[in-house]
Design an enzyme around this catalytic site. Structure first.
Site, mmCIF file in Angstrom:
data_model
loop_
_atom_site.group_PDB
_atom_site.id
_atom_site.type_symbol
_atom_site.label_atom_id
_atom_site.label_comp_id
_atom_site.label_asym_id
_atom_site.label_seq_id
_atom_site.Cartn_x
_atom_site.Cartn_y
_atom_site.Cartn_z
ATOM 1 N N ASP A 114 0.764 -1.067 -0.001
ATOM 2 C CA ASP A 114 -0.106 -0.006 0.105
ATOM 3 C C ASP A 114 0.831 1.460 0.046
ATOM 4 O O ASP A 114 1.790 1.270 0.526
ATOM 5 C CB ASP A 114 -0.966 0.004 1.177
ATOM 6 C CG ASP A 114 -2.126 0.937 1.183
ATOM 7 O OD1 ASP A 114 -2.303 1.326 -0.058
ATOM 8 O OD2 ASP A 114 -2.662 1.372 2.082
ATOM 9 N N ASN A 124 -10.938 -2.441 -5.303
ATOM 10 C CA ASN A 124 -10.183 -1.500 -6.266
ATOM 11 C C ASN A 124 -10.863 -1.155 -7.542
ATOM 12 O O ASN A 124 -10.460 -0.281 -8.146
ATOM 13 C CB ASN A 124 -8.694 -2.109 -6.572
ATOM 14 C CG ASN A 124 -7.890 -1.820 -5.267
ATOM 15 O OD1 ASN A 124 -7.047 -2.698 -5.144
ATOM 16 N ND2 ASN A 124 -8.130 -0.835 -4.406
#
Ligand code: IPE
Ligand code: IPE
Ligand code: MG
Length: 247
Positions: free
Chosen positions: A27, A75
């Site tokens: 991330d 996502n």
């Protein structure tokens, strides 16, 4: 089977106390790019380099399995240009890296709802999994269009169908049977979960498999996660006492 190359293992890491399986939530690509004054997609490009380095490092130090979260079921909610860029990036990287993965004896596997990915990416995924399936080096798993809840639901539906067909009795449903229906069937659970960029959450990653993983969170953004960062994570892991509910 090739003997693992562990010559480069830093002296303060003990081979017998290394995690067998490391999972990473990669991330912070977007924030990394923003800090450099670059578009978000540049962070994803640099993120690929960080992942390649980590895979090599795992291999060099004798970690047997690496699982990386590349794209979550959530996502898809990102801007279309970013999603399209990522899908094209995955495809390009796979095509480009397959030969080296063969040379380095990597066994690659993808987990997630792969049917919903672009056809051309599905084709590269199938090819890379088929070509590397007999490799005996590090097991490298890439979670793409992966969601832990979706995985658990898919397993539940598959088992329900077997019960309906009379192939399985409800009291035969145990952890082993359930696991055999997960995308990760045959891969041992992660010992260590690393998340970069300081977020303290799991974000729908490997909900079943992480039951007893040790968690390591670093503020470092994914494109900056290098060998020295990994070294720090492993040092932290080695100091943990894993009790698995016992005393
Ligand atoms: C992780 O980086 C990569 C993917 C989720 C594909 P992000 O893109 O989430 O980066 P941040 O969290 O916005 O900085
Ligand atoms: C998790 O990162 C997914 C991947 C790394 C592929 P996100 O950036 O999507 O997670 P949230 O939204 O911060 O929870
Ligand atoms: Mg993020």
């Amino acid at each position: 089977m090739n003997a693992p190359i562990v010559l480069e293992l830093p002296p303060d890491l003990k081979q017998e106390r290394l995690p067998k399986h490391v999972a990473v939530i990669m991330d912070g690509n977007g924030r990394w790019a923003k800090r450099q004054g670059l578009p978000r997609i540049m962070g994803h490009k640099r993120g690929v380099d960080a992942l390649k380095d980590l895979l090599r490092c795992c291999r060099d130090w004798g970690v047997q399995a690496l699982t990386a979260y590349a794209f979550s079921t959530e996502n898809w909610g990102r801007p279309l240009e970013e999603v399209e860029f990522l899908m094209t990036l995955f495809e390009r990287v796979l095509r480009k890296e397959l030969r080296e993965m063969m040379q380095e004896d990597v066994q690659i596997r993808f987990v997630g709802n792969l049917n919903a990915l672009p056809r051309s990416l599905q084709a590269e995924i199938s090819r890379s999994m088929a070509d590397t399936q007999n490799n005996r080096g590090i097991k490298f798993t890439v979670a793409t269009n992966y969601g832990g809840r979706q995985e658990i639901l898919a397993a539940t539906k598959a088992i329900a169908l077997q019960v309906q067909q009379g192939l399985v009795q409800p009291d035969q449903i145990d952890e082993a049977l359930f696991e055999s229906h997960l995308y990760t069937a045959g891969i041992c659970d992660p010992d260590l979960l690393i998340r970069t960029s300081g977020e303290m959450r799991i974000s729908n990653f490997l909900l079943w498999q992480l039951a007893y993983a040790e968690i390591y969170i670093t503020e470092t953004l994914w494109p900056d996660f290098d060998r020295s960062e990994f070294h720090r994570a492993l040092c932290s892991y080695q100091e943990r006492e894993r009790r698995f509910g016992k005393v």
